[in-house]
Design a protein around this motif. Structure first.
Motif, PDB file in Angstrom:
ATOM      1  N   VAL A  30     -23.116 -42.853  26.477  1.00  6.89           N
ATOM      2  CA  VAL A  30     -22.481 -41.572  26.762  1.00  6.89           C
ATOM      3  C   VAL A  30     -22.718 -41.252  28.232  1.00  6.89           C
ATOM      4  CG1 VAL A  30     -22.331 -39.136  26.140  1.00  6.89           C
ATOM      5  CG2 VAL A  30     -22.943 -40.833  24.397  1.00  6.89           C
ATOM      6  N   ASP A  31     -21.734 -41.531  29.050  1.00  7.80           N
ATOM      7  CA  ASP A  31     -21.836 -41.307  30.503  1.00  7.80           C
ATOM      8  C   ASP A  31     -23.099 -41.929  31.087  1.00  7.80           C
ATOM      9  OD1 ASP A  31     -19.480 -39.965  30.409  1.00  7.80           O
ATOM     10  OD2 ASP A  31     -20.328 -37.963  30.506  1.00  7.80           O
ATOM     11  N   GLY A  32     -23.378 -43.155  30.657  1.00  6.32           N
ATOM     12  CA  GLY A  32     -24.515 -43.886  31.200  1.00  6.32           C
ATOM     13  C   GLY A  32     -25.829 -43.639  30.491  1.00  6.32           C
ATOM     14  N   THR A  33     -25.825 -42.784  29.468  1.00  6.47           N
ATOM     15  CA  THR A  33     -27.036 -42.497  28.690  1.00  6.47           C
ATOM     16  C   THR A  33     -26.884 -43.076  27.296  1.00  6.47           C
ATOM     17  OG1 THR A  33     -27.454 -40.453  29.916  1.00  6.47           O
ATOM     18  CG2 THR A  33     -28.502 -40.661  27.757  1.00  6.47           C
ATOM     19  N   LEU A  34     -27.898 -43.782  26.830  1.00 12.04           N
ATOM     20  CA  LEU A  34     -27.853 -44.389  25.501  1.00 12.04           C
ATOM     21  C   LEU A  34     -28.240 -43.357  24.442  1.00 12.04           C
ATOM     22  CD1 LEU A  34     -27.419 -47.262  24.188  1.00 12.04           C
ATOM     23  CD2 LEU A  34     -29.914 -47.338  23.997  1.00 12.04           C
ATOM     24  N   VAL A  35     -27.362 -43.196  23.452  1.00 12.31           N
ATOM     25  CA  VAL A  35     -27.637 -42.315  22.318  1.00 12.31           C
ATOM     26  C   VAL A  35     -27.520 -43.151  21.041  1.00 12.31           C
ATOM     27  CG1 VAL A  35     -26.931 -40.243  21.056  1.00 12.31           C
ATOM     28  CG2 VAL A  35     -26.713 -40.319  23.551  1.00 12.31           C
ATOM     29  N   THR A  36     -28.511 -43.049  20.181  1.00 14.41           N
ATOM     30  CA  THR A  36     -28.508 -43.789  18.916  1.00 14.41           C
ATOM     31  C   THR A  36     -28.180 -42.834  17.770  1.00 14.41           C
ATOM     32  OG1 THR A  36     -30.136 -45.378  19.733  1.00 14.41           O
ATOM     33  CG2 THR A  36     -29.878 -45.206  17.340  1.00 14.41           C
ATOM     34  N   VAL A  37     -27.168 -43.209  16.984  1.00 16.09           N
ATOM     35  CA  VAL A  37     -26.684 -42.360  15.895  1.00 16.09           C
ATOM     36  C   VAL A  37     -26.788 -43.134  14.583  1.00 16.09           C
ATOM     37  CG1 VAL A  37     -24.696 -41.092  14.974  1.00 16.09           C
ATOM     38  CG2 VAL A  37     -25.106 -41.156  17.453  1.00 16.09           C
ATOM     39  N   VAL A  38     -27.292 -42.467  13.566  1.00 18.64           N
ATOM     40  CA  VAL A  38     -27.392 -43.053  12.224  1.00 18.64           C
ATOM     41  C   VAL A  38     -26.544 -42.235  11.264  1.00 18.64           C
ATOM     42  CG1 VAL A  38     -28.929 -43.632  10.297  1.00 18.64           C
ATOM     43  CG2 VAL A  38     -29.741 -43.881  12.657  1.00 18.64           C
ATOM     44  N   SER A  39     -25.796 -42.926  10.422  1.00 19.27           N
ATOM     45  CA  SER A  39     -25.135 -42.302   9.275  1.00 19.27           C
ATOM     46  C   SER A  39     -25.828 -42.810   8.025  1.00 19.27           C
ATOM     47  CB  SER A  39     -23.644 -42.664   9.232  1.00 19.27           C
ATOM     48  OG  SER A  39     -23.007 -42.084   8.110  1.00 19.27           O
ATOM     49  N   THR A  40     -26.360 -41.880   7.226  1.00 24.67           N
ATOM     50  CA  THR A  40     -27.078 -42.323   6.030  1.00 24.67           C
ATOM     51  C   THR A  40     -26.688 -41.499   4.810  1.00 24.67           C
ATOM     52  OG1 THR A  40     -29.250 -42.899   5.121  1.00 24.67           O
ATOM     53  CG2 THR A  40     -29.130 -40.865   6.394  1.00 24.67           C
ATOM     54  N   TYR A  41     -26.748 -42.157   3.672  1.00 22.07           N
ATOM     55  CA  TYR A  41     -26.433 -41.529   2.391  1.00 22.07           C
ATOM     56  C   TYR A  41     -27.568 -41.872   1.430  1.00 22.07           C
ATOM     57  CZ  TYR A  41     -23.945 -40.726  -2.039  1.00 22.07           C
ATOM     58  OH  TYR A  41     -23.575 -40.306  -3.299  1.00 22.07           O
ATOM     59  N   VAL A  42     -28.511 -40.949   1.322  1.00 25.80           N
ATOM     60  CA  VAL A  42     -29.669 -41.162   0.461  1.00 25.80           C
ATOM     61  C   VAL A  42     -29.241 -41.031  -1.002  1.00 25.80           C
ATOM     62  CG1 VAL A  42     -31.973 -40.283  -0.150  1.00 25.80           C
ATOM     63  CG2 VAL A  42     -31.242 -40.317   2.244  1.00 25.80           C
ATOM     64  N   HIS A  43     -29.857 -41.833  -1.863  1.00 28.76           N
ATOM     65  CA  HIS A  43     -29.555 -41.772  -3.296  1.00 28.76           C
ATOM     66  C   HIS A  43     -29.739 -40.340  -3.819  1.00 28.76           C
ATOM     67  CE1 HIS A  43     -30.812 -45.854  -2.327  1.00 28.76           C
ATOM     68  NE2 HIS A  43     -30.219 -46.289  -3.422  1.00 28.76           N
ATOM     69  N   SER A  44     -28.881 -39.959  -4.767  1.00 28.66           N
ATOM     70  CA  SER A  44     -29.042 -38.634  -5.369  1.00 28.66           C
ATOM     71  C   SER A  44     -30.268 -38.600  -6.277  1.00 28.66           C
ATOM     72  CB  SER A  44     -27.785 -38.229  -6.139  1.00 28.66           C
ATOM     73  OG  SER A  44     -27.434 -39.228  -7.068  1.00 28.66           O
ATOM     74  N   GLY A  45     -30.533 -39.723  -6.949  1.00 33.71           N
ATOM     75  CA  GLY A  45     -31.699 -39.789  -7.822  1.00 33.71           C
ATOM     76  C   GLY A  45     -31.485 -39.094  -9.159  1.00 33.71           C
ATOM     77  N   GLU A  46     -32.369 -39.390 -10.084  1.00 32.08           N
ATOM     78  CA  GLU A  46     -32.367 -38.735 -11.397  1.00 32.08           C
ATOM     79  C   GLU A  46     -33.748 -38.963 -12.007  1.00 32.08           C
ATOM     80  OE1 GLU A  46     -29.995 -38.866 -15.674  1.00 32.08           O
ATOM     81  OE2 GLU A  46     -29.136 -39.889 -13.930  1.00 32.08           O
ATOM     82  N   VAL A  47     -34.428 -37.869 -12.290  1.00 37.49           N
ATOM     83  CA  VAL A  47     -35.822 -37.952 -12.735  1.00 37.49           C
ATOM     84  C   VAL A  47     -35.959 -38.880 -13.942  1.00 37.49           C
ATOM     85  CG1 VAL A  47     -37.763 -36.632 -13.677  1.00 37.49           C
ATOM     86  CG2 VAL A  47     -36.386 -35.673 -11.833  1.00 37.49           C
ATOM     87  N   GLY A  48     -36.958 -39.764 -13.862  1.00 36.73           N
ATOM     88  CA  GLY A  48     -37.281 -40.630 -14.991  1.00 36.73           C
ATOM     89  C   GLY A  48     -36.337 -41.793 -15.191  1.00 36.73           C
ATOM     90  N   THR A  49     -35.521 -42.123 -14.166  1.00 35.08           N
ATOM     91  CA  THR A  49     -34.571 -43.234 -14.285  1.00 35.08           C
ATOM     92  C   THR A  49     -34.749 -44.178 -13.092  1.00 35.08           C
ATOM     93  OG1 THR A  49     -32.762 -42.307 -12.960  1.00 35.08           O
ATOM     94  CG2 THR A  49     -32.921 -41.581 -15.263  1.00 35.08           C
ATOM     95  N   PRO A  50     -34.166 -45.397 -13.188  1.00 35.22           N
ATOM     96  CA  PRO A  50     -34.205 -46.319 -12.037  1.00 35.22           C
ATOM     97  C   PRO A  50     -33.581 -45.726 -10.770  1.00 35.22           C
ATOM     98  CG  PRO A  50     -33.557 -47.498 -14.015  1.00 35.22           C
ATOM     99  CD  PRO A  50     -33.582 -46.045 -14.382  1.00 35.22           C
ATOM    100  N   LYS A  51     -32.625 -44.794 -10.934  1.00 33.78           N
ATOM    101  CA  LYS A  51     -32.013 -44.155  -9.762  1.00 33.78           C
ATOM    102  C   LYS A  51     -33.068 -43.452  -8.907  1.00 33.78           C
ATOM    103  CE  LYS A  51     -27.462 -43.183 -11.800  1.00 33.78           C
ATOM    104  NZ  LYS A  51     -26.544 -42.099 -12.218  1.00 33.78           N
ATOM    105  N   GLN A  52     -34.045 -42.838  -9.562  1.00 29.85           N
ATOM    106  CA  GLN A  52     -35.086 -42.140  -8.812  1.00 29.85           C
ATOM    107  C   GLN A  52     -36.027 -43.135  -8.136  1.00 29.85           C
ATOM    108  OE1 GLN A  52     -34.867 -38.850  -8.453  1.00 29.85           O
ATOM    109  NE2 GLN A  52     -36.556 -38.831  -6.987  1.00 29.85           N
TER     110      GLN A  52
END
Length: 281
Positions: A103-125
């Motif tokens: 960005v105009d000679g400056t390095l900017v690092t951007v992350v796009s992330t989608y964390v699992h929604s999860g579900e208590v007591g299941t493999p999803k969690q």
């Protein structure tokens, strides 16, 4: 890109459906420089076709077709830095994408992330715990890679009671479990300092900054996700689970934090609203 970098993040809940419902009109009017997307659920060709030739797209699709998927679209070209999170046996496909931008000679690092929604007591969690563990390992590495870094996206955890309208009813549900929230206590705790966590486990602060909370102050919300069901949107019974988590150096350059909440239920093109922040580079 000028000295102002406008960075928008949104879980599109399927980008083809979002464009059918009006996402393109929002994007055309918003003057965004970098757009991070979660739950894309489409091919790279689909993404490029919908966004148009003026956007440079990097995309990390999920292993299972039609699931998850994260992308970053920019006005300038990116150098992908890394797409895998955690050890080789952990499938983070479609959930973590890093890119470096000049960005105009400056390095900017951007992350796009989608964390699992999860579900208590299941493999999803269990998958969610592994992902949050991997994030805990990666954040210090990211900060060491570049002091101007930001992790954006649907992190699927409301950190504090201010972040969920009906927090009392959700303490035992995925998204507001004390153990989940404690990861965020550490993410946003003072770097290198012992942190008190809501589940009592403690740990060391990583020093990242919750840009939304810093710029909004100690207020309820502002929320970024509302269920499609019932009157959740109309009553603003929402969750703030979409973040810009920045390194201190980048957070100090942040302004104009906005959640682009649709004007009415029938104008929504996702169950999430875009989170838009300007950074002075």
């Amino acid at each position: 890109m000028g000295s102002r970098l406008r960075l928008a993040s949104v879980n599109v809940n399927g980008i083809r459906a979002a464009f059918r419902k009006g996402m393109g009109d929002w994007l055309a009017d918003r003057d965004v420089d970098i757009l991070t997307l979660q739950e894309v659920r489409a091919s790279t060709d689909d993404l490029e076709g919908l966004l148009g030739p003026e956007w440079n797209v990097v995309h990390h699709a999920a292993t299972a077709k039609g699931r998850a998927g994260v992308a970053i679209a920019s006005r300038g070209a990116a150098t992908i830095h890394r797409v895998d999170l955690g050890d080789e046996g952990f499938d983070s496909a479609g959930r973590w994408l890093e890119a470096d931008y000049d960005v105009d000679g400056t390095l900017v690092t951007v992350v796009s992330t989608y964390v699992h929604s999860g579900e208590v007591g299941t493999p999803k969690q269990e998958e969610k715990w592994r992902f949050l563990d991997a994030m805990s390992e990666r954040l210090p590495q990211l900060a060491a890679h570049n002091e101007l870094a930001v992790v954006t996206g649907d992190l699927n955890v409301g950190h504090r009671e201010l972040d969920i309208k009906n927090w009392k009813g959700n303490v035992k549900r995925a998204g507001f479990l004390p153990r989940e929230r404690s990861y965020f206590d550490r993410f946003f705790g003072d770097a290198g300092q012992e942190v008190e966590t809501v589940d009592g486990t403690g740990g060391t602060g990583l020093g990242w900054v919750d840009v939304g909370r810093r710029l909004s102050g100690e207020v309820e919300g502002p929320y970024s996700w509302w269920s499609w069901r019932g009157q959740a949107f109309d009553n603003d019974t929402g969750w703030r689970i979409d973040y810009h988590a920045a390194t201190p150096a980048l957070a100090d350059r942040a302004s104009g934090y906005t959640i682009d909440r649709a004007p009415s239920y029938d104008k929504r093109w996702s169950d999430h609203a875009p989170v838009v922040v300007d950074y002075d580079i």
